[in-house]
Design a protein around this motif. Structure first.
Motif, mmCIF file in Angstrom:
data_model
loop_
_atom_site.group_PDB
_atom_site.id
_atom_site.type_symbol
_atom_site.label_atom_id
_atom_site.label_comp_id
_atom_site.label_asym_id
_atom_site.label_seq_id
_atom_site.Cartn_x
_atom_site.Cartn_y
_atom_site.Cartn_z
ATOM 1 N N ILE A 1 -4.873 29.648 -18.238
ATOM 2 C CA ILE A 1 -5.225 28.340 -18.801
ATOM 3 C C ILE A 1 -4.945 28.300 -20.300
ATOM 4 N N LYS A 2 -5.172 29.408 -20.964
ATOM 5 C CA LYS A 2 -5.062 29.428 -22.424
ATOM 6 C C LYS A 2 -3.625 29.548 -22.900
ATOM 7 N N HIS A 3 -2.803 30.310 -22.191
ATOM 8 C CA HIS A 3 -1.480 30.662 -22.713
ATOM 9 C C HIS A 3 -0.314 29.994 -21.993
ATOM 10 N N SER A 4 -0.488 29.505 -20.780
ATOM 11 C CA SER A 4 0.635 28.932 -20.044
ATOM 12 C C SER A 4 0.959 27.533 -20.557
ATOM 13 N N PRO A 5 2.239 27.167 -20.588
ATOM 14 C CA PRO A 5 2.601 25.807 -20.987
ATOM 15 C C PRO A 5 2.002 24.775 -20.035
ATOM 16 N N MET A 6 1.675 23.623 -20.573
ATOM 17 C CA MET A 6 1.031 22.611 -19.753
ATOM 18 C C MET A 6 1.966 22.080 -18.675
ATOM 19 N N LEU A 7 3.264 22.050 -18.959
ATOM 20 C CA LEU A 7 4.218 21.625 -17.939
ATOM 21 C C LEU A 7 4.185 22.558 -16.736
ATOM 22 N N GLN A 8 3.982 23.818 -17.000
ATOM 23 C CA GLN A 8 3.892 24.797 -15.922
ATOM 24 C C GLN A 8 2.591 24.646 -15.159
ATOM 25 N N GLN A 9 1.490 24.387 -15.846
ATOM 26 C CA GLN A 9 0.209 24.197 -15.169
ATOM 27 C C GLN A 9 0.214 22.948 -14.298
ATOM 28 N N GLU A 10 0.910 21.901 -14.731
ATOM 29 C CA GLU A 10 1.008 20.708 -13.897
ATOM 30 C C GLU A 10 1.767 20.995 -12.612
ATOM 31 N N ALA A 11 2.859 21.754 -12.706
ATOM 32 C CA ALA A 11 3.624 22.083 -11.499
ATOM 33 C C ALA A 11 2.786 22.901 -10.521
ATOM 34 N N HIS A 12 2.040 23.872 -11.018
ATOM 35 C CA HIS A 12 1.213 24.685 -10.122
ATOM 36 C C HIS A 12 0.026 23.902 -9.572
ATOM 37 N N ALA A 13 -0.470 22.939 -10.330
ATOM 38 C CA ALA A 13 -1.531 22.077 -9.788
ATOM 39 C C ALA A 13 -1.005 21.251 -8.616
ATOM 40 N N GLN A 14 0.226 20.785 -8.719
ATOM 41 C CA GLN A 14 0.817 20.047 -7.600
ATOM 42 C C GLN A 14 0.985 20.942 -6.379
ATOM 43 N N ILE A 15 1.405 22.185 -6.597
ATOM 44 C CA ILE A 15 1.529 23.129 -5.472
ATOM 45 C C ILE A 15 0.170 23.358 -4.824
ATOM 46 N N LEU A 16 -0.870 23.516 -5.631
ATOM 47 C CA LEU A 16 -2.211 23.748 -5.097
ATOM 48 C C LEU A 16 -2.688 22.570 -4.255
ATOM 49 N N LEU A 17 -2.463 21.361 -4.717
ATOM 50 C CA LEU A 17 -2.899 20.178 -3.970
ATOM 51 C C LEU A 17 -2.101 20.013 -2.678
ATOM 52 N N LEU A 18 -0.788 20.237 -2.738
ATOM 53 C CA LEU A 18 0.022 20.132 -1.521
ATOM 54 C C LEU A 18 -0.381 21.181 -0.491
ATOM 55 N N ALA A 19 -0.565 22.427 -0.958
ATOM 56 C CA ALA A 19 -0.952 23.498 -0.037
ATOM 57 C C ALA A 19 -2.321 23.228 0.576
ATOM 58 N N ALA A 20 -3.259 22.714 -0.219
ATOM 59 C CA ALA A 20 -4.595 22.401 0.319
ATOM 60 C C ALA A 20 -4.520 21.340 1.401
ATOM 61 N N GLY A 21 -3.661 20.341 1.208
ATOM 62 C CA GLY A 21 -3.525 19.313 2.243
ATOM 63 C C GLY A 21 -2.959 19.864 3.542
ATOM 64 N N TYR A 22 -1.938 20.715 3.463
ATOM 65 C CA TYR A 22 -1.358 21.291 4.679
ATOM 66 C C TYR A 22 -2.355 22.221 5.378
ATOM 67 N N VAL A 23 -3.059 23.049 4.600
ATOM 68 C CA VAL A 23 -4.029 23.973 5.201
ATOM 69 C C VAL A 23 -5.173 23.203 5.844
ATOM 70 N N HIS A 24 -5.606 22.115 5.221
ATOM 71 C CA HIS A 24 -6.700 21.318 5.785
ATOM 72 C C HIS A 24 -6.288 20.702 7.122
ATOM 73 N N ARG A 25 -5.040 20.308 7.274
ATOM 74 C CA ARG A 25 -4.611 19.719 8.536
ATOM 75 C C ARG A 25 -4.408 20.771 9.626
ATOM 76 N N LEU A 26 -4.061 22.011 9.231
ATOM 77 C CA LEU A 26 -3.829 23.061 10.221
ATOM 78 C C LEU A 26 -5.112 23.813 10.553
ATOM 79 N N THR A 27 -5.796 24.313 9.536
ATOM 80 C CA THR A 27 -7.045 25.071 9.746
ATOM 81 C C THR A 27 -8.086 24.586 8.755
ATOM 82 N N PRO A 28 -8.845 23.554 9.053
ATOM 83 C CA PRO A 28 -9.838 23.031 8.094
ATOM 84 C C PRO A 28 -10.901 24.057 7.724
ATOM 85 N N ILE A 29 -11.249 24.945 8.656
ATOM 86 C CA ILE A 29 -12.297 25.921 8.373
ATOM 87 C C ILE A 29 -11.887 26.872 7.262
#
Length: 1011
Positions: free
Chosen positions: A422-450
């Motif tokens: 959080i402290k050292h990574s560029p914000m452009l990079q953190q935005e890209a990884h936040a998008q990956i996290l949200l996309l992955a959470a949506g796919y995992v929730h549809r496949l295995t919600p538990i």
């Protein structure tokens, strides 16, 4: 006596002028053509009956008809059961035949063969090229070319001045360029090398010879050296289209041949040799073009099967496979997905097509999927700087395997909440990884919600949200709140849902981020990619028209008579009669040749599409000049009216950035930069990020990249209100101004509106002048304080020191000896900028430049990392880059909400190892780094305490570095560059030590253990 009267030469006159395209590969494809289509030898000459006879005839200087008979025999002669002529099969006798053809026949008969190729379809040139179309023939030509180059370079040859060397160089080079033409050349050479009944022990060296010959770059180097040698001897006209010396064209040719070879139905074991050639070709330069060519031929063509590319990729080493795969993702993003923006519903077919292409290329390959997981979760991956489309496509492909999705989600969440990240990574990079996290959470929730429910109950999730909310950067906290609300909305129900009740999370951007959890892309057909590839227009070749020649008006002939006009002394009433002015002479109309008089002169463009048309017409001087002169005012005028500028902004910018001064137009660079500034000012949020991306990713020269930095710096200052462009007033519509006569009547000559003819061009060092003025304003109070401490109060010494400082720091750009003088005045208070402008400068200008620079340093494994790093660390470009960042920070001002984040990013960049290493021994880079500290200290003047709290270790490290710079400079040359840099280092050191002394207690924790 008749036998002594033999003709010395025969001159053949050919009426055709068009140079034919020799495609000798067509001969090999038509193996079963009828005998009557083959060239028939002259009946007066006995044709050879064996290879030994052919070799004997060639060695004894045959006439032209005998040569054609021998070539026809070599074309027809095939051993029993063989599908290729004997001369193409490796043997000692075929090697001797090839050697004689290259060293003796080609130099003597080349001109005659070229002339006869215009008259007959089955000419001797076609037969000769077919006989030499093998790896043996190419190697023989290379050996002969090398010998000629060495002879031309030898001292004995330089004294004798042999003219035949350059002629033979041009002939062999032309032979080599014609010899390897065709997209199926490697396929024919490979089939010839493997067509015999020899065992693997003999076939493998032949295949390896082909790989070595065409993969080690010897063809490129030899062709370039031959061309340079011929030009050095003044024989430029003897060198034709030497396309082999261009690495870009050679790599594209090699890519087409590799694709043809792989798609010919080879066995998987045979593809290993082709993969070896592919690996060698990747290191010849332009790897992106090679991979793009292979994708176009093997994946993105109608009715093709991507398994060929999969087979080729599967035999690569793991390190090369990783690089190629990452380059494929980059190409898909740049060519197809980046233009989709945030990818609405209409973009779904294209994303599904890219996911389908990845499925065809990788399939169920475990190594490839592991590389994709690394790309999604690595600190420098996830398509940094690219749109969200490529991330959606990769996640759609990864959704086929539940374990891979869970792995991506866990790694992304752990990285998202890491404090150092959080402290050292560029914000452009953190935005890209936040998008990956949200996309992955949506796919995992549809496949295995538990699984998602258990993950949100763990300590990793709680620590991630806590660390995000405690981050000092506003953008980092925003991402934490958005991710927290989005993931909690998937698992929790009713009042248990996490809601921060912040305005930012309920706006359009926050809703878009939270909507990523509902995205569900699928693997689709490749037709959208094929259609978009087919829609790209191909540039047409046009003949360059002549630049209009201006001739002086003809003078009337002198007849000896003088006609004198006498005045009759008219009265005062005649003074009121204003005569018509004489029309200006048109030098083009007065041309002696009436056919050169141009009546259809182009008019200035009034629409953006006309401006683009003029800029594309690089062969017309008039169109280029009109486009450059009208672009700044036309773009500014159209910015607020309609959607012309917004729809064509990127196309306009790409044309202006890559435009070259072909006609040596006056003020070319200034007009081009003003046009780009107009685009950025018209659409700053979009074009600021585009120019930042172009600076790092575009294939441009150092001067073009420098112009991009100048555009970003000047446009940011104009948006902040610190600079005023004359083109802004010139671009106003006539409805907002008085007519010219009325303006003179009511306003006189002191009108505030200036015509476009009074516009002044930008100086070549516009950013340097701004940096000098800011440095002078920074140093003036320190100089006055030093003078007061030495001799008296400020009221007596401020004027002297200010004028002396101005004389040292500021000079006229046109005449360095002319000094500007300024009156003593107090340091002006920086104007507070509206938050929307400051936010724009932070997100669209400053952050993309910082993030992409750090990404370029971290991606050491990319295929073009060496070239990218070489360009980025060029002293002039690096110094200009650092000055641009400092000017952007200064333009944002102290009222920027993101000032702590911008300060931390720039401070750490100035202290990075790469920047400090380049500053060693280079005064320009040292001065740029010191100017960066000047901007940081100036903007953070009222919040130095917060800087010491947040960046304590960095502040102490900066003090040590600046002190080392100050001690390492000798100075002494009054008014010299080293003296100015040492004075600037002294001023920065004084200000830094003042902050350290004032907030010593806050820095104690950071000082412990500092070395």
């Amino acid at each position: 006596m008749d036998e002594l009267l033999r003709p010395a030469s025969i001159i053949r006159t050919i009426t055709g002028e068009k140079k034919p395209e020799v495609d000798f590969l067509r001969e090999s494809r038509a193996q079963g053509r009828s005998s009557n289509a083959e060239p028939k030898p002259n009946a007066g000459h006995k044709p050879p009956t064996s290879l030994e006879d052919a070799l004997e005839i060639l060695r004894h200087e045959p006439d032209y008809d005998s040569l054609i008979a021998v070539l026809a025999f070599l074309f027809r002669h095939k051993p029993d059961g063989a599908s290729f002529p004997s001369i193409k099969l490796p043997s000692p006798l075929s090697a001797q035949l090839v050697q004689v053809l290259v060293s003796q026949i080609v130099p003597n008969y080349w001109t005659l063969l070229l002339e006869d190729s215009h008259q007959t379809k089955d000419s001797g040139l076609r037969l000769l090229l077919y006989c030499l179309a093998s790896s043996t023939g190419v190697n023989a030509a290379l050996v002969r070319l090398s010998a000629l180059i060495q002879e031309a370079k030898s001292e004995a040859t330089a004294r004798t001045k042999r003219p035949d060397l350059c002629i033979n160089l041009g002939i062999i080079l032309d032979l080599l360029c014609r010899l390897v033409q065709g997209d199926g050349w490697l396929l024919e050479a490979y089939r010839a090398a493997t067509s015999s009944a020899d065992g693997p022990a003999r076939v493998k060296p032949r295949v390896q010879e082909i790989v070595t010959t065409f993969g080690n770059g010897r063809l490129i180097s030899m062709a370039a050296e031959a061309e340079a040698t011929a030009k050095a001897n003044g024989s430029n006209k003897l060198i034709g289209d030497n396309w082999l010396a261009d690495p870009s064209q050679y790599v594209e040719w090699l890519g087409r041949n590799i694709a043809k070879l792989v798609s010919s139905g080879m066995e998987p074991e045979q593809t290993k040799s082709v993969s070896g050639l592919f690996v060698k070709a990747l290191h010849l330069g332009h790897p992106e073009k090679l991979i793009k060519q292979l994708l176009s031929e093997l994946v993105l063509r109608p009715h093709c099967d991507a398994k060929d590319f999969k087979t080729l990729l599967g035999h690569l080493p793991q390190s090369e496979q990783r690089k190629v795969l990452f380059s494929v993702l980059k190409l898909f993003s740049v060519e197809h997905l980046d233009r989709l923006g945030r990818c609405d519903a209409a973009s779904t077919p294209t994303i599904a097509a890219v996911a389908g292409a990845l499925d065809g290329v990788l399939g169920k390959d475990e190594n490839g999927r592991r590389h994709l997981v690394e790309w999604l979760t690595a600190s420098s991956g996830a398509g940094l700087g690219d749109g969200v489309g490529i991330r959606r496509a990769v996640m759609a492909f990864m959704s086929q395997n539940k374990d891979d999705l869970v792995n991506v989600l866990e790694k992304s969440l752990s990285q998202f909440g890491d404090q150092l990240y959080i402290k050292h990574s560029p914000m452009l990079q953190q935005e890209a990884h936040a998008q990956i996290l949200l996309l992955a959470a949506g796919y995992v929730h549809r496949l295995t919600p538990i699984k998602l429910s258990m993950l949100l109950r763990s300590s990793v999730w709680l620590n991630a949200i806590s660390n995000r909310l405690a981050a000092p950067h506003t953008r980092a906290r925003f991402l934490g709140m958005v991710v927290g609300e989005a993931l909690s909305g998937l698992v929790d129900k009713g009042d248990k849902r996490l809601s921060f009740k912040m305005e930012e999370t309920d706006q359009d951007e926050g809703k878009w981020y939270k909507g990523l959890t509902e995205v569900s892309d699928e693997i689709g057909p490749l037709q959208p990619l094929i259609d978009s590839r087919a829609d790209v227009p191909r540039p047409k070749k046009r003949e360059a028209p002549r630049k209009p020649v201006t001739r002086p008006a003809p003078q009337p002939p002198q007849t000896g008579f003088i006609i004198e006009e006498l005045s009759d002394g008219g009265g005062p009433e005649e003074d009121d009669i204003v005569p018509y002015a004489k029309p200006d002479s048109d030098p083009e109309d007065s041309d002696d040749d009436a056919t050169l008089v141009r009546r259809n002169k182009p008019k200035a463009p009034v629409y953006i599409r006309d401006l683009i048309k003029y800029l594309r017409d690089t062969d017309s001087y008039d169109h280029q000049k009109l486009a450059l002169t009208t672009a700044p005012t036309l773009i500014r005028r159209k910015a607020g009216y309609g959607t012309e500028v917004s729809e064509h902004a990127e196309e306009l910018a790409s044309l202006l950035v890559g435009l070259s001064d072909k006609f040596e137009t006056k003020n070319f660079d200034e007009l081009r930069i003003q046009g780009m500034i107009a685009i950025v000012v018209a659409k700053p949020e979009k074009m600021g990020q585009w120019f930042a991306k172009t600076f790092f990713d575009g294939d441009y020269s150092i001067s073009q990249r420098a112009s991009v930095l100048v555009v970003l710096g000047l446009s940011a200052r104009e948006l902040a209100g610190l600079e005023t462009s004359d083109y802004a007033a010139a671009a106003s519509f006539p409805s907002k101004t008085l007519p010219e006569r009325a303006e003179r009547l009511y306003l006189g000559h002191s009108s505030t509106t200036q015509p476009s003819s009074s516009l002044k061009p930008l100086p070549p060092n516009a950013l340097d002048n701004i940096a000098t003025s800011l440095t002078s304003a920074f140093l003036a109070p320190l100089a006055a304080t030093a003078a007061d401490a030495a001799t008296g109060p400020d009221i007596l010494k401020l004027s002297t020191f200010t004028s002396r400082l101005t004389d040292d720091q500021t000079s006229s750009p046109s005449n360095p000896k002319v000094k500007y003088k300024s009156q003593p005045r107090a340091k002006p208070r920086l104007r507070a900028i509206p938050n929307n402008t400051a936010h724009l400068l932070s997100t669209s200008f400053f952050s993309p430049l910082i993030a992409r620079f750090q990404a370029a340093l971290h991606t050491a494994g990319s295929l073009s990392s060496r070239t990218g790093k070489t360009i980025l660390f060029h002293p002039y470009l690096l110094a200009l880059y650092l000055k641009t960042l400092a000017l952007l920070l200064h333009a944002a001002g102290p009222s920027t909400l993101a000032l702590p984040h911008m300060t931390a990013e720039l401070w750490r960049l100035l202290l990075s190892t790469g920047v400090r290493a380049q500053a060693v021994g280079d005064l320009s880079v040292i001065q740029a780094v010191l100017f960066g500290y000047v901007a940081l200290l100036d903007v953070n003047e009222d919040r130095m305490r917060e800087v010491c709290v947040e960046l304590g270790r960095e502040v102490v490290e900066a003090v040590e570095w600046v002190a080392g710079v100050f001690g390492g400079l000798r100075g002494g040359d009054e008014g010299g560059e080293e003296e100015r840099v040492k004075a600037l280092a002294a001023a920065v050191l004084v200000r830094l030590r003042e902050g350290v002394e004032k907030y010593r207690l806050l820095l104690i924790g950071d000082l412990i253990g500092f070395g």
